[in-house]
Motif scaffolding. Structure first.
Motif, PDB file in Angstrom:
ATOM      1  N   PHE B 148       0.769  -1.083  -0.309  1.00 32.00           N
ATOM      2  CA  PHE B 148      -0.160  -0.242  -0.030  1.00 32.00           C
ATOM      3  C   PHE B 148       0.499   1.290  -0.267  1.00 32.00           C
ATOM      4  O   PHE B 148       0.699   2.619  -0.540  1.00 32.00           O
ATOM      5  CB  PHE B 148      -0.932   0.071   1.448  1.00 32.00           C
ATOM      6  CG  PHE B 148      -2.208  -0.633   0.737  1.00 32.00           C
ATOM      7  CD1 PHE B 148      -2.375  -1.381   0.346  1.00 32.00           C
ATOM      8  CD2 PHE B 148      -3.006  -1.077   1.769  1.00 32.00           C
ATOM      9  CE1 PHE B 148      -3.213  -2.657  -0.222  1.00 32.00           C
ATOM     10  CE2 PHE B 148      -4.187  -2.152   1.839  1.00 32.00           C
ATOM     11  CZ  PHE B 148      -4.218  -2.920   0.870  1.00 32.00           C
ATOM     12  N   VAL B 149       2.217   0.808   0.540  1.00 34.10           N
ATOM     13  CA  VAL B 149       2.613   2.343   0.464  1.00 34.10           C
ATOM     14  C   VAL B 149       3.192   2.812  -1.032  1.00 34.10           C
ATOM     15  O   VAL B 149       3.730   4.026  -1.303  1.00 34.10           O
ATOM     16  CB  VAL B 149       4.296   2.715   0.733  1.00 34.10           C
ATOM     17  CG1 VAL B 149       3.653   2.729   2.444  1.00 34.10           C
ATOM     18  CG2 VAL B 149       4.856   0.879   0.684  1.00 34.10           C
ATOM     19  N   LEU B 150       3.338   1.643  -2.013  1.00 34.40           N
ATOM     20  CA  LEU B 150       3.343   1.687  -3.354  1.00 34.40           C
ATOM     21  C   LEU B 150       3.157   3.193  -4.241  1.00 34.40           C
ATOM     22  O   LEU B 150       3.839   4.010  -4.621  1.00 34.40           O
ATOM     23  CB  LEU B 150       3.304   0.478  -4.362  1.00 34.40           C
ATOM     24  CG  LEU B 150       3.937  -0.484  -4.436  1.00 34.40           C
ATOM     25  CD1 LEU B 150       3.759  -1.807  -4.768  1.00 34.40           C
ATOM     26  CD2 LEU B 150       5.337  -0.047  -4.866  1.00 34.40           C
ATOM     27  N   PRO B 151       1.954   3.401  -4.248  1.00 37.17           N
ATOM     28  CA  PRO B 151       1.729   4.898  -4.937  1.00 37.17           C
ATOM     29  C   PRO B 151       2.295   5.533  -4.402  1.00 37.17           C
ATOM     30  O   PRO B 151       3.036   6.982  -4.738  1.00 37.17           O
ATOM     31  CB  PRO B 151      -0.151   4.939  -4.187  1.00 37.17           C
ATOM     32  CG  PRO B 151       0.008   3.145  -4.034  1.00 37.17           C
ATOM     33  CD  PRO B 151       0.440   2.907  -3.405  1.00 37.17           C
ATOM     34  N   TRP B 152       3.016   5.944  -2.463  1.00 41.50           N
ATOM     35  CA  TRP B 152       3.884   7.142  -2.871  1.00 41.50           C
ATOM     36  C   TRP B 152       5.280   6.414  -2.875  1.00 41.50           C
ATOM     37  O   TRP B 152       5.496   7.836  -3.216  1.00 41.50           O
ATOM     38  CB  TRP B 152       3.332   6.708  -1.071  1.00 41.50           C
ATOM     39  CG  TRP B 152       4.452   7.227  -0.393  1.00 41.50           C
ATOM     40  CD1 TRP B 152       4.411   9.198  -0.796  1.00 41.50           C
ATOM     41  CD2 TRP B 152       4.628   8.478   1.642  1.00 41.50           C
ATOM     42  NE1 TRP B 152       4.890  10.046   0.289  1.00 41.50           N
ATOM     43  CE2 TRP B 152       5.049   9.726   1.699  1.00 41.50           C
ATOM     44  CE3 TRP B 152       4.122   7.809   2.212  1.00 41.50           C
ATOM     45  CZ2 TRP B 152       5.058   9.828   2.489  1.00 41.50           C
ATOM     46  CZ3 TRP B 152       4.200   7.542   3.289  1.00 41.50           C
ATOM     47  CH2 TRP B 152       5.382   9.203   3.064  1.00 41.50           C
ATOM     48  N   ALA B 153       5.396   5.875  -2.881  1.00 39.48           N
ATOM     49  CA  ALA B 153       6.714   5.173  -3.581  1.00 39.48           C
ATOM     50  C   ALA B 153       6.717   5.803  -4.698  1.00 39.48           C
ATOM     51  O   ALA B 153       8.186   6.165  -5.324  1.00 39.48           O
ATOM     52  CB  ALA B 153       6.845   3.922  -2.819  1.00 39.48           C
ATOM     53  N   MET B 154       5.725   5.316  -5.417  1.00 46.16           N
ATOM     54  CA  MET B 154       6.322   5.964  -7.135  1.00 46.16           C
ATOM     55  C   MET B 154       6.398   7.259  -7.488  1.00 46.16           C
ATOM     56  O   MET B 154       5.571   8.068  -6.989  1.00 46.16           O
ATOM     57  CB  MET B 154       4.855   5.237  -7.633  1.00 46.16           C
ATOM     58  CG  MET B 154       5.100   5.238  -9.680  1.00 46.16           C
ATOM     59  SD  MET B 154       3.654   4.013  -9.716  1.00 46.16           S
ATOM     60  CE  MET B 154       3.803   3.921 -11.177  1.00 46.16           C
ATOM     61  N   PRO B 155       7.257   7.827  -8.042  1.00 42.58           N
ATOM     62  CA  PRO B 155       7.362   9.389  -8.693  1.00 42.58           C
ATOM     63  C   PRO B 155       6.523  10.004  -8.999  1.00 42.58           C
ATOM     64  O   PRO B 155       5.558   9.258  -9.813  1.00 42.58           O
ATOM     65  CB  PRO B 155       8.009   9.409  -9.514  1.00 42.58           C
ATOM     66  CG  PRO B 155       9.075   8.202  -9.249  1.00 42.58           C
ATOM     67  CD  PRO B 155       8.329   6.680  -8.789  1.00 42.58           C
ATOM     68  N   PHE B 228      -0.271   8.180   2.574  1.00 36.41           N
ATOM     69  CA  PHE B 228       0.336   9.171   3.093  1.00 36.41           C
ATOM     70  C   PHE B 228      -0.148   9.764   4.041  1.00 36.41           C
ATOM     71  O   PHE B 228      -0.122   8.754   5.696  1.00 36.41           O
ATOM     72  CB  PHE B 228       1.292  10.761   3.013  1.00 36.41           C
ATOM     73  CG  PHE B 228       1.140  12.138   3.065  1.00 36.41           C
ATOM     74  CD1 PHE B 228       1.994  11.904   4.030  1.00 36.41           C
ATOM     75  CD2 PHE B 228       0.089  12.744   3.945  1.00 36.41           C
ATOM     76  CE1 PHE B 228       2.686  12.448   4.519  1.00 36.41           C
ATOM     77  CE2 PHE B 228       0.641  13.940   4.537  1.00 36.41           C
ATOM     78  CZ  PHE B 228       1.681  13.168   5.400  1.00 36.41           C
TER      79      PHE B 228
END
Ligand SMILES: Nc1ncnc2c1ncn2[C@@H]1O[C@H](COP(=O)(O)OP(=O)(O)O)[C@@H](O)[C@H]1O
Ligand SMILES: [Mg+2]
Lengths: 366, 351, 299
Positions: B148-155, B228
Motif C-alpha cells: 500500500f505504500v507503492l502509490p506513494w513510493a512511485m515518483p 500518506f
C-alpha cells in the motif's frame, strides 16, 4: 583538593527562584546528600554545579577553581542522571567508554578502565548489550559505571535510585556507600527520600523552596533540627507538633496544650524563661512517647492521657495514633502494649528530647 | 557541629536583571552559526526570488524584461518593466486576462472543491485502511502494508503520466477495463469515453460545474494521496497505549464506542497537521492536473497554480503569473490562520 | 454464532476488502508493466493483458541502450544524442546532491531551532511555515534571472547541474527543517547533557548523539529530497541548455506529448525511473512512520 563550594549562589528561571542564596561547603572525599521535597531546587543546584545551568549570581568553586564560566566537560565531574540518560544507540561498553574516547585516552587504557569498572559493578556480562535490553537496576549500574570510569574529582547523582523498586533500592543504597568508600572522592547525592539521606550521607543539606535549611550530620539533624521544617522532614513517622503555651509555675516551666500540661526539664528552663507566657510549637518524636506500662528508664519524663484512634502493629513496634483535644499525634511504643482503638492510653513523654519552635519564624528555640 | 538556625522561608529576594542585548546576541551566535548555511542558500535561492516575485507582481513583466538586471545599470533604462500598480491583481480578479475560458471565481471554486474532495477521500481511506491493518489478527498485514505504500513510493510525476495514459480514449487501461467487464458480466458500459473532452457534467444540480474529467483526476489523485494519510494514521495508532483500550473495554465500551471515544480522538492530534499539510499540497497539486487533464475540458479542471504556469509557459505574462502566486499565497495563508484558530480551540489530547 | 465462526467471517470480509484495495493499488502499476513487456512494434496497446502475447524485454533494451533522438546537441547526428547511461548519471548527481545538501543544511539548522533559544527563532519558524505554503511556480522567472547572473567559470550557474541542486534543496529545506526539528525535539535533553559532561562539544553532541538517534527523520529527509531531485523537470527543462546535462525525468517528459506516445518505451522508462525510488522506499520503510514528525507522533 576536590572540595566544592557554593558561595551565595542564586538561580532564577524568570520569576521562579529555584535556588536562593545557597552557601554550602562540601569537603574533599565527603558524601554530601542534598535532600528536600520535590521542587525545592535540588536538581537545579546540582545542574548549576555541573555547568548545565548558568547561575544568576554567586560563585561556585571546585577545589580552588571558580568554575562559573567553565564548560561542563572541563569541570572534572561526572553525573548520574535521574533517568540515567544512557545513550540508546550505544552498547553498555560504548556508553562507558564514550567519555574516555572523547578525551583521547589510549584504546588499551579505555578497555582496562571499562572492564575494571564493570567488574566493580558486576556488569561484565552486559557490556555488549544496548540500554533497551537492560532492567532498571542494570541501567542504574551502567549509569554509575559510566561515571566512575572517568575517575572524576566529584560525583554528582540526581535521585539515581528513584526508578528502582523498594528492595533493589535498599541494596543499591549500600552499594553506592561502599563505592564511595572505595573511590575516595567527593560525592554529592540528591534525593527526596530522607531515609536515603540519613543512611548514606556523611552530612546532609536540607533544602526547601530553594533555600538551604540546615547542613549537618545525620545524627545532629535528627537530634537538633534547626527549624520546624527540618524537624518534620527528617524522621519517619514524622515528629509530632503541638500548639502549646509556655507557662511558668512556682519557679518551674511547663507547656500547656489545653488538655495536658507537661513540665519542661531543668536544662531548658533558662533558654525558655524569656518565652514564658508565649505560644510556641512543641515537637516530640513518636519514639519519645511511651506506653506507661512499658516505658524505659527515663531521667525526666511527663505523663499525659490520650484517646487511641488507630493502632498499627509493625512487628517489633506499634504505632499508636492518639488524640488529645485538638492535637493528634503518633507514638511508637513497645509491641507488648495493650493499646486498642477507642480506649484511653496513659503515655509518658521523654521531655529531655523535646523541641520548641518559635510559632512565627518556626526557628528552633530548644 | 554548629546548628545554623534558619527560618524556613527567609532569604533575600535576588534582584533580577534581564540579560542585556549584547549577552543575548552573544548567546545567539552558536545558533546562528548552525543556521547560517541553510539561511544563506534560502536567502538567495528562495527568499530573494519571492521578493523579486513581489516586485514583478506590480509590473507588466514580459519576456524582454528578463534581461533586466538589478546589478547592471545599463539594463535599467531599456529593460525595466513598467510599473502598473495593482493592475495585475485587478485583471486577475475581474477576469480581464486574455486566456480562453478564464474565470477567477470559477477557478477558485473549483480549486477549493478539488482540495476538499481529495482530502476527504485521502483521510477517510487512509484512516480506514490504517485501522483495518492495525488489528493484529489480520493475516498478511505486513504484505499489505508494503504494497500500500507503492502509490506513494512511485515518483508522483511518473504516476501522473501513467494515469494520463490510462485515460487515453482508445488505448488507455480504463476504457479497456470497461471492455473486459462488459465481456465478463455482459454489461454495456461505453468503452470509448473521452474522459477529458466530454463537457456534459455526470452529476447535475449543485455539482454541475464539475465535468467528467474532474472525477477522473480525482480518482487518480486519491490513488496517489491516501497512502500518506494512512502512514500518518498508522504512526498515531501505534502510539496509543494498549491499556487505554483495555480500560475502555472494562468500562464496557463496545468496539464502535472505542473507535469513537478512544481511537479517533487520539489520532486526531497527528491527523490535524497532516491534513493541513495535505491541504496545502493538494491545493497546489500541480503535476496531477497539469499532466492528466491539462485543464480540459475548456479550462474547467484548471486550478490556480496550473493556470499561473500556463501564463508563464504559454503567454509569457510573468507579471500576471507572479500576482497569481501571491493571490494563491494569501488564500492559503487565510486557510492556515483560520485552521490554527479552530485547532487551538480543540487542543491536542494528552495521553 | 460461535465466537470462532464470527472471527473467520470477519477475517474473510477484511481480506476481501484488502484484496479489493490491493487490486486498485496495483492496477496502474501492472498496466505499466504489461505495456513495457509488449513486443509488438506498433506502439499501441490494444487490450488489457498482464502478460501480452510474445512478451519480451525489447523495450527495456531499447530505452537502455539506444540514443534518445529528442535529446541531441545536433538533431541530425545520432551520436550527439543522450543515452540512458548519461541521463542516469545526471539524475543521480542531481538527486544525490540535493539530498546531501538537504540533509546537511537541514539538520544543522533544525538542530539550532530545536535546541537553542536565540534572537529570531520565532520569526524563523514562522518563515518556514510560510515557505511551505508559498507556491513555487511563480519563482521560475526570478530564479532564472538570478541564477543566470551567477557564473561559474564561463557559464551561468543556471545551466549547470549544481544550479539545479541548489534550487531543489533550497526549495525542500523549509519542510526538511520543520520535520527534523520536530524529531530532534523528541530526543531527551539529558542525553546531550550527559555527553556535555562526558566531554563532548556542542558540535560533538550533535554529531554523536542527536544525529544517530534521529536516523528515521534523516531517512525521511533523504528519501524526499532524493525524490525531488530525481523527478523534478520543470526547472530542469527551463534552465538547462546543454543536452549532455539532461536528466531521466526530462527524457521521460520528452516521450510524452508527441502525437504518438511510444507506449512500450514510455512504460519501460517509467519502470526504470521508479525502481530506485521504490527500492529506497522499501529500504527505509521502517523509518518512515516514525520519521515523519507531523503532529509530534513518535513511533
Ligand atoms: N528549566 C526550568 N525552567 C523553569 N523552571 C524550572 C526549570 N527547572 C526547574 N525549574 C523550577 O525550579 C524549581 C526547582 O526545580 P528542581 O531543581 O527540579 O527541583 P527538585 O529537583 O528539588 O525536585 C521548580 O519550581 C521548577 O519548576
Ligand atoms: Mg529533581
Amino acid at each position: 583538593m576536590a572540595s566544592v563550594t557554593f558561595d551565595h549562589v542564586t538561580k532564577a528561571f524568570g520569576e521562579v527562584i529555584a535556588v536562593n542564596d545557597l552557601s554550602l561547603e562540601i569537603k574533599d572525599k565527603e558524601f554530601l546528600v542534598l535532600v528536600g521535597p520535590s521542587g525545592c531546587g535540588k536538581t537545579t543546584a546540582l545542574r548549576c554545579l555541573a555547568g548545565l545551568e548558568d547561575i544568576t549570581s554567586g560563585t561556585i568553586s571546585i577545589g580552588d577553581r571558580v568554575v562559573n564560566d567553565i564548560a561542563p566537560k572541563d569541570r572534572d565531574i561526572a553525573m548520574v542522571f535521574q533517568s540515567y540518560a544512557l545513550y540508546p544507540h550505544m552498547t553498555v561498553y560504548d556508553n562507558m567508554a564514550f567519555g574516555l574516547k572523547l578525551r583521547k585516552v589510549p584504546k588499551a587504557e579505555i578497555d582496562q578502565k571499562v572492564r575494571e569498572a564493570a567488574g566493580l559493578l558486576g556488569i561484565e556480562a552486559l557490556l555488549n548489550r544496548k540500554p533497551k535490553q537492560l532492567s532498571g537496576g542494570q541501567r542504574q549500574r551502567v549509569a554509575v559505571g559510566r561515571a566512575i570510569v572517568r575517575n572524576p574529582q566529584v560525583f554528582l547523582m540526581d535521585e539515581p535510585l528513584s526508578n528502582l523498586d523498594a528492595k533493589l533500592r535498599v541494596q543499591a543504597r549500600t552499594e553506592i556507600s561502599r563505592l564511595h568508600k572505595r573511590l575516595e572522592t567527593t560525592f554529592i547525592y540528591v534525593t527526596h527520600d530522607q531515609m536515603e539521606a540519613m543512611t548514606m550521607g556523611d552530612r546532609i543539606a536540607v533544602m526547601k523552596d530553594g533555600i538551604l535549611q540546615q547542613l549537618d550530620t545525620p545524627q545532629h539533624l535528627y537530634d537538633k533540627p534547626a527549624n520546624k521544617f527540618v524537624a518534620g522532614f527528617i524522621g519517619s513517622p514524622a515528629m509530632n507538633f503541638f500548639d502549646v503555651t509556655l507557662v511558668g509555675e512556682d519557679g518551674e516551666l511547663a507547656v500547656d496544650s489545653g488538655t495536658f500540661k507537661l513540665r519542661v526539664p531543668p536544662q531548658y528552663r533558662q533558654v525558655l524563661a524569656n518565652h514564658a507566657g508565649k505560644e510556641v510549637v512543641m515537637g516530640l518524636r513518636p519514639e519519645d512517647i511511651h506506653d506507661k506500662e512499658f516505658m524505659p528508664p527515663l531521667s525526666f519524663s511527663a505523663r499525659l492521657k490520650a484517646n487511641v484512634d488507630v493502632t498499627e502493629l509493625m512487628g517489633n513496634e506499634v504505632f499508636v495514633y492518639l488524640m488529645s483535644g485538638e492535637n493528634s499525634f503518633v507514638a511508637r511504643v513497645d509491641p507488648r502494649s495493650r493499646a486498642k482503638a477507642g480506649m484511653e492510653m496513659e503515655c509518658v513523654a521523654n521531655m529531655e528530647n523535646m523541641h520548641i519552635f518559635d510559632k512565627q519564624t518556626e526557628v528552633a528555640i530548644v | 557541629m554548629a546548628v545554623r538556625p534558619v527560618a524556613a522561608d527567609a532569604g533575600p529576594k535576588p534582584v533580577f536583571k534581564r540579560p542585556s542585548l549584547r549577552e543575548r546576541i552573544k548567546s545567539s551566535r552558536t545558533a546562528w552559526l548552525y543556521i547560517a548555511p541553510a539561511a544563506l542558500i534560502m536567502l538567495f535561492v528562495t527568499l530573494f526570488p519571492y521578493i523579486y516575485q513581489l516586485f514583478m507582481a506590480f509590473t507588466d513583466y514580459r519576456v524582454r524584461n528578463l534581461r533586466f538586471n538589478l546589478l547592471n545599470p545599463e539594463t535599467w533604462a531599456r529593460y525595466a518593466p513598467p510599473f502598473v500598480g495593482l493592475d495585475n491583481f485587478v485583471r486577475i480578479l475581474t477576469n480581464q486576462l486574455t486566456i480562453e475560458n478564464y474565470d477567477f471565481w470559477r477557478l477558485l471554486l473549483f480549486n477549493i472543491t478539488w482540495t476538499v474532495a481529495n482530502i476527504v477521500f485521502h483521510v477517510a481511506l487512509g484512516v480506514l485502511i490504517a485501522l483495518v491493518l492495525n488489528s493484529k489478527t489480520v493475516l498478511l498485514r505486513r504484505v499489505y502494508r508494503a504494497l500500500f505504500v507503492l502509490p506513494w513510493a512511485m515518483p508522483g510525476y511518473v504516476a501522473a503520466l501513467t494515469w494520463r495514459n490510462m485515460y487515453d480514449d482508445r488505448f488507455g487501461a480504463i476504457n479497456q477495463l470497461f471492455g473486459v467487464i462488459n465481456r465478463l458480466i455482459g454489461t454495456s458500459f461505453p468503452t470509448d469515453t473521452r474522459w477529458f473532452v466530454i463537457s456534459e457534467p455526470p452529476i447535475g444540480g449543485l455539482l454541475s460545474f464539475l465535468p467528467l474529467a474532474f472525477y477522473a483526476v480525482l480518482l487518480a489523485n486519491i490513488w496517489l494521496g491516501w497512502p500518506f494519510m494512512s502512514v500518518v494514521a498508522t504512526g498515531a495508532l501505534q502510539s496509543i497505549p494498549k491499556e487505554l483500550y483495555e480500560a475502555a473495554s472494562i468500562d464496557g465500551a463496545s468496539g464502535w464506542q472505542q473507535l469513537r471515544k478512544v481511537t479517533l480522538p487520539l489520532i486526531r492530534p497527528a491527523m490535524v497537521p497532516a491534513i493541513m499539510l495535505g491541504t496545502i499540497w493538494t491545493f497546489n497539486q500541480f503535476s496531477v492536473i497539469y499532466f492528466i487533464s491539462q485543464g480540459n475540458p475548456f479550462g474547467r479542471t484548471e486550478i490556480l497554480i496550473t493556470q499561473a504556469y500556463k501564463l508563464v509557459a504559454e503567454q509569457r505574462l510573468y507579471g500576471v503569473a507572479a500576482a497569481f502566486s501571491i493571490v494563491v499565497f494569501f488564500i492559503l495563508l487565510s486557510f492556515t490562520l483560520i485552521n490554527n484558530r479552530v485547532t487551538r480551540a480543540t487542543e491536542a489530547y494528552d495521553v | 454464532m460461535s465466537k470462532k465462526l464470527k472471527g473467520v467471517l470477519r477475517q474473510i470480509a477484511i481480506q476481501l476488502f484488502l484484496l479489493l484495495v490491493t487490486a486498485m493499488v496495483l492496477f496502474p502499476i501492472l498496466w505499466v508493466v504489461s505495456l513495457a513487456l509488449d513486443p509488438r512494434d506498433i506502439d499501441k496497446p490494444l487490450e488489457l493483458r498482464l502478460i501480452p502475447p510474445g512478451a519480451s524485454l525489447q523495450s527495456f533494451r531499447k530505452v537502455l541502450f539506444e540514443p534518445f533522438n529528442l535529446l541531441c546537441r545536433d538533431p541530425s547526428n545520432p551520436a550527439t544524442c543522450m543515452k540512458f547511461g548519461g541521463l542516469l548519471r545526471n539524475s543521480l548527481l542531481v538527486a544525490l546532491g540535493t539530498s546531501l545538501l538537504a540533509v546537511v543544511l537541514g539538520s544543522t539548522a533544525a538542530y539550532a531551532f530545536s535546541r537553542f533559544r536565540f534572537i529570531g527563532r520565532q520569526a524563523g519558524m514562522l518563515f518556514f511555515i510560510v515557505m511551505i505554503m508559498l507556491p513555487t511556480t511563480g519563482l521560475l522567472a526570478p530564479l532564472y534571472v538570478l541564477l543566470s547572473q551567477i557564473r561559474i567559470g564561463s557559464e551561468p550557474l543556471r545551466a549547470s547541474l549544481f544550479g539545479l541542486v541548489v534550487a531543489y534543496s533550497s526549495g525542500f529545506l523549509p519542510f526538511a527543517i520543520w520535520n527534523l526539528k520536530g524529531y530532534f525535539d523528541t530526543v531527551p535533553k539529558e542525553l546531550e547533557e550527559a555527553a556535555l559532561i562526558d566531554g563532548a562539544s556542542v558540535t560533538g553532541t550533535f554529531v554523536k548523539i542527536i544525529l544517530p538517534l534521529s536516523v528515521p527523520a534523516l531517512a525521511v529527509t533523504v528519501l524526499n529530497s532524493f525524490m525531488t531531485g530525481w523527478t523534478e523537470f520543470i526547472l530542469a527543462w527551463t534552465f538547462l541548455d546543454n543536452p549532455s546535462r539532461f536528466t531521466l525525468a526530462m527524457a521521460l517528459r520528452s516521450m510524452q506529448g508527441q502525437f504518438a506516445t511510444p507506449w512500450s518505451e514510455f512504460a519501460a522508462m517509467s519502470i526504470l525511473m521508479s525502481l530506485p525510488i521504490v527500492i529506497l522506499f522499501f529500504l527505509l520503510q521502517r523509518y518512515i512512520v516514525s520519521g515523519l514528525t507531523i503532529g509530534g507522533v513518535k513511533g
